[in-house]
Motif scaffolding. Sequence first.
Motif, short mmCIF file in Angstrom:
data_model
loop_
_atom_site.label_atom_id
_atom_site.label_comp_id
_atom_site.label_asym_id
_atom_site.label_seq_id
_atom_site.Cartn_x
_atom_site.Cartn_y
_atom_site.Cartn_z
N UNK A 172 0.83 -1.19 0.00
CA UNK A 172 0.00 0.00 0.00
C UNK A 172 0.88 1.25 0.00
N UNK A 173 0.39 2.35 -0.59
CA UNK A 173 1.14 3.60 -0.48
C UNK A 173 1.39 3.95 0.99
N UNK A 174 2.52 4.56 1.24
CA UNK A 174 2.91 5.02 2.58
C UNK A 174 3.20 3.87 3.54
N UNK A 175 3.52 2.70 2.99
CA UNK A 175 4.01 1.62 3.85
C UNK A 175 5.21 2.12 4.65
N UNK A 176 5.39 1.56 5.83
CA UNK A 176 6.49 2.01 6.67
C UNK A 176 7.83 1.67 6.00
N UNK A 177 8.88 2.39 6.33
CA UNK A 177 10.19 2.04 5.78
C UNK A 177 10.58 0.59 6.04
N UNK A 178 10.30 0.09 7.22
CA UNK A 178 10.66 -1.30 7.53
C UNK A 178 9.89 -2.27 6.63
N UNK A 179 8.59 -2.04 6.45
CA UNK A 179 7.80 -2.91 5.57
C UNK A 179 8.32 -2.84 4.14
N UNK A 180 8.61 -1.64 3.70
CA UNK A 180 9.04 -1.48 2.31
C UNK A 180 10.38 -2.18 2.07
N UNK A 181 11.33 -1.99 2.96
CA UNK A 181 12.64 -2.59 2.76
C UNK A 181 12.60 -4.10 2.91
N UNK A 182 11.71 -4.60 3.75
CA UNK A 182 11.54 -6.05 3.85
C UNK A 182 11.02 -6.62 2.54
N UNK A 183 10.04 -5.95 1.94
CA UNK A 183 9.51 -6.39 0.65
C UNK A 183 10.58 -6.29 -0.44
N UNK A 184 11.36 -5.27 -0.38
CA UNK A 184 12.44 -5.10 -1.36
C UNK A 184 13.44 -6.26 -1.27
N UNK A 185 13.81 -6.62 -0.05
CA UNK A 185 14.74 -7.73 0.13
C UNK A 185 14.11 -9.05 -0.30
N UNK A 186 12.81 -9.21 -0.05
CA UNK A 186 12.12 -10.43 -0.45
C UNK A 186 12.17 -10.62 -1.97
#
Length: 370
Positions: A62-76
């Motif tokens: 979703x837009x405005x996901x937290x930095x931690x959520x976003x970077x976790x998805x990026x690493x995934x």
Amino acid sequence: MIELPALVDHHCHGVLRGDLGFGTFETYLTESDAPAAPGTTFFDTQAGFAVRRWCPPLLGLEPHASPAQYLARRRELGAYEAGRLLLRATGIEVYLVDTGLPGDLTPPGELAAAGAAQAREIVRLEQLAEQVADTSGTVDAFVANVAESVHTAASVGSAVGFKSVAAYRHGLALAPDPPAPGDVRRAAGHWLAARRPGGRLTDPVLLRHLLWTAVATGLPLQLHTGFGDPDLRLDHADPALLTDFVRATAGLGTDLVLLHGYPYHRQAAYLAHVFPHVYADVGLALSHVGARAPDVLAEFLELAPFGKLLFSTDAYALPELYVVGAEAFRDALRRLLGDWVRSGAWSLPDAERVGALIAAGNARRVYGLS
């Protein structure tokens, strides 16, 4: 909605290949070369909020996901797949890549493949001279090899333009005329004698020599102006300091492109207004001012002729910065043009024609792109 064509990003850099942790990722959201102040984060900037607005949906969040959520998805997803998804969502079809920055960055061809786009090179003059110095044993060899390297880059088609970072190395208040050959030789002798391997070129005579060598090729010359990292003095990067150089190069057939500009972007717009061979770039600033991008772009558009403004992202290291640069630009331009159409100041066809010029047409004309 104002329709815009695919974008030509006339000034950008490669992206990093590896996965990034929180601490490393956030350092690319700022021009600072230091960590965030204790208890703070660079995600709490306009650039950080812009990344969280535009990038998470491209990776399935979703837009405005937290930095931690976003970077976790990026690493995934992995750095390559995340980069591919982000770059291909930018709507950029041509990258003009300044290859002068250090680091494990993608070269133009690799960037183009990831983004399903085309890429050409912008040659950084100071880096070229430093590379020549590493392999030239004498002053004569250095001077001859610099001239040959610049003209080879221009003549064989590997480059579509040059860039100078004289603003970082000395400041823009350089004497405007070409230095005399004897002055060039003396400056080269002093620099080569004192230089350690990999040492940077900062001598103002040699910087002027590089500028005029590039001007002689007829290819566009990009000049860093305005803000950047702490390696420069901001007051030494005001594009107005280039006025005498601009006058000296008028009528010679070489276009000057003033990059970035902020907070001196109105000065850059003025120079583009009064000198036919001067263009202004709206990149970098829009990414960093985020939600204020329409206001900054409006200030460019106050005075600069619409055929003299070029889009860029100046993205570096993070594919996210390509997304933010492109989306901030499109969003800001559509808002401004839409407001002018709704007020009756502009017609819709004129708004879309001007939008197409700034998004791509001006860059295609200036750099001779098909």
